[in-house]
Enzyme design. Structure first.
Site, PDB file in Angstrom:
ATOM      1  N   LYS A 287      35.424  31.112   8.523  1.00 33.60           N
ATOM      2  CA  LYS A 287      34.382  30.298   9.149  1.00 33.60           C
ATOM      3  C   LYS A 287      34.007  30.861  10.518  1.00 33.60           C
ATOM      4  CE  LYS A 287      35.824  26.013   6.853  1.00 33.60           C
ATOM      5  NZ  LYS A 287      36.306  24.634   7.025  1.00 33.60           N
ATOM      6  N   ARG A 288      34.919  31.639  11.088  1.00 36.64           N
ATOM      7  CA  ARG A 288      34.632  32.221  12.402  1.00 36.64           C
ATOM      8  C   ARG A 288      33.569  33.312  12.319  1.00 36.64           C
ATOM      9  NH1 ARG A 288      40.266  31.749  12.209  1.00 36.64           N
ATOM     10  NH2 ARG A 288      41.134  30.201  13.642  1.00 36.64           N
TER      11      ARG A 288
END
Length: 526
Positions: A287-288
């Protein structure tokens, strides 16, 4: 919580039966073969929907539609500390955008609601009560500090952190005494005996002896909220889920879940664990990364069908990999038995090509093409606004002609409003010095080209125009053909070099912007 535990401490209480029992040594291969197929996608609203979640949802949706079943969206929002505002709405919005809407969901409702776990706490408390009565669960009074010390000590000794089951052996008198001090204990599930074997529909026969490597897990927290292990079992049972298709990271936990099914006397669903979806270099999607969220792709102009196509193309479950498959084709070709255990490597660098194929398919459909015209008109207005000196560039017929001309050359509709294609909508600002640098006879060339372009349109095809421009160059003594083409390119696009991919002289040369630029060159203007 204290009331629940005290009630269970009363002598003479017998455990309630919640369903028919099943064998202790071996899990059933699944639900009744004649039962309706019901699958669920159960993300946590701790973030917006990303490609990994989309893939899990898609396989569940395809499986449900393949077998005439139902696709359920259930939001596992029991971890209130990680709840992200707007995430629940985004998940359902993105499923709608992707064309795989749930049949039952928090927004749509359904016969097995509510579909938010935070609104189903009474069901989890009821299940915990049954487990406490039968002795399959017990209250735990260990403080967070003690649990943290256990974890640190295990790590210091290079061991896997696990709960030491300290509260498992407390007597009723000890439990009553501790309840007076801590009326809100957690509830732990007692891991005892041999874990049942089960046949995963992807990974085959499995058995994980969780009791030998794990401490007793918390199933109900002191705040009354369940952990994943209890919640997914209770909800899958009450929602009539027939098949659980989820990520392979939950494969090891399945034995623990089967023990819970066994303790509650319920028949488990069939399990199919999906291999990981990884980046093309084998690293995990994170998700980063920021650009794996569906909202990013939607805003960037990528089509839902292109995303569904690429995440199934890189995986398994289909007879062969082929580009350009639509959702109905994916449903028709899907075969759960073809899913392999190998991780799927996703190469997002190929997404523009997938999108190009699906965009071209939409252009070929008259109804879809009209919708693309409207979307492109809005994009032009947004990108150029007051720069549109000639508003009739937004005429639907003109916009449609541009889409038809550029199909196959662009990956996204947004490409047509990029700087490289600005010449399609605005008048290029060309300085006299720039024109003079091309040829000293710029006025003569511009006058001749305008006369050619203003001729009858019926005979001026692309091939004819190329021949006529060649003749024009030969008829102007001392003028190179390259000078004519450079001047025409600058007049059309404002660009001396070929930045606009596949720039066509015809029929875009008849646009108001092109006529204005050539006229300005003829009049010796900027």
């Amino acid at each position: 919580m204290a009331v629940l535990v005290k009630r269970l401490l009363q002598p003479g209480r017998r455990p309630a039966a919640w369903g028919r029992p099943w064998g202790r040594r071996e899990a059933s291969l699944g639900s009744d073969p004649g039962a309706a197929v019901r699958v669920r996608f159960a993300p946590s609203p701790t973030g917006f929907l990303h490609l990994g979640g989309l893939r899990t949802a898609l396989y569940n949706y395809i499986f449900a539609k393949k077998h005439g079943g139902s696709f359920i969206l259930r939001l596992e929002d029991t971890d209130q500390t990680r709840f992200v505002p707007g995430a629940a709405e985004n998940i359902e919005d993105m499923l709608d955008w992707a064309g795989i809407p749930p049949d039952e969901s928090p927004r749509r409702g359904g016969p097995c609601g509510p579909y938010l776990q935070s609104q189903r706490l009474a069901l989890y408390a009821q299940a915990a009560e049954v487990l406490l009565r039968s002795g399959a669960a017990y209250p735990c009074f260990c403080s967070p500090r003690r649990l943290e010390l256990l974890k640190k000590e295990a790590l210091r000794s290079h061991q896997t952190p696990r709960y030491d089951n300290r509260c498992r052996t407390l007597s009723q008198a000890q439990v009553a005494q501790k309840l007076a001090e801590d009326p809100k204990p957690a509830i732990r599930f007692r891991l005892e005996g041999e874990a049942p074997a089960f046949q995963d529909l992807v990974y085959g026969w499995n058995r994980h002896e969780v009791a030998s490597v794990e401490g007793d897990p918390v199933i109900l927290k002191s705040d009354g909220f369940p952990t994943y292990h209890l919640a997914c079992v209770v909800d899958d049972h009450h929602m009539g889920v027939s098949h659980v298709l989820r990520g392979c990271e939950w494969l090891v936990s399945t034995s623990k879940h089967l023990l819970l099914y066994q303790a509650l006397g319920w028949q488990p669903p069939r399990f199919a664990h999906l291999p990981l979806l990884l980046n093309k270099d084998g690293s995990k999607l994170s998700k980063r990364q920021g650009d794996i969220f569906l909202a990013h792709f939607a805003a960037a102009g990528f089509l839902p069908d292109a995303l569904l196509d690429i995440i199934t193309n890189c995986g398994s479950g289909f007879p062969e990999n082929q580009m350009g498959r639509t959702l109905p084709e994916l449903i028709a070709q899907f075969d759960l038995t073809r899913i392999t255990c190998h991780s799927a490597l996703l190469d997002l660098e190929k997404l523009p090509e997938f999108n190009r194929l699906h965009l071209r398919r939409l252009v070929g459909n008259e109804t879809e093409r009209r919708q693309l015209v409207g979307k492109l008109q809005a994009l032009v207005e947004e990108a150029f606004g007051s720069q549109l000196q000639d508003r009739h560039v937004l005429d639907p017929a003109h916009v449609e002609r541009i889409i038809l001309l550029r199909q196959g050359h662009i990956s996204r509709l947004q490409d047509l409003v990029s700087p490289a294609h600005a010449y399609l909508w605005t008048r290029p600002a060309v300085g006299r010095a720039q024109l003079g640098a091309i040829s000293e006879r710029v006025e003569v060339i511009a006058k001749c080209v305008l006369r050619l372009l203003e001729g009858p349109s019926t005979s001026l095809t692309q091939d004819v125009l190329n021949r006529e421009l060649k003749k024009l160059s030969e008829g102007l003594e001392g003028t190179k053909h390259s000078h004519v083409m450079k001047l025409l390119r600058v007049a059309l696009s404002g660009q001396l070099v070929r930045r606009a991919p596949g720039l066509h002289v015809h029929p875009l040369s008849r646009s108001p912007a092109a006529r204005h630029s050539l006229g300005a060159a003829k009049r010796n203007e900027t």
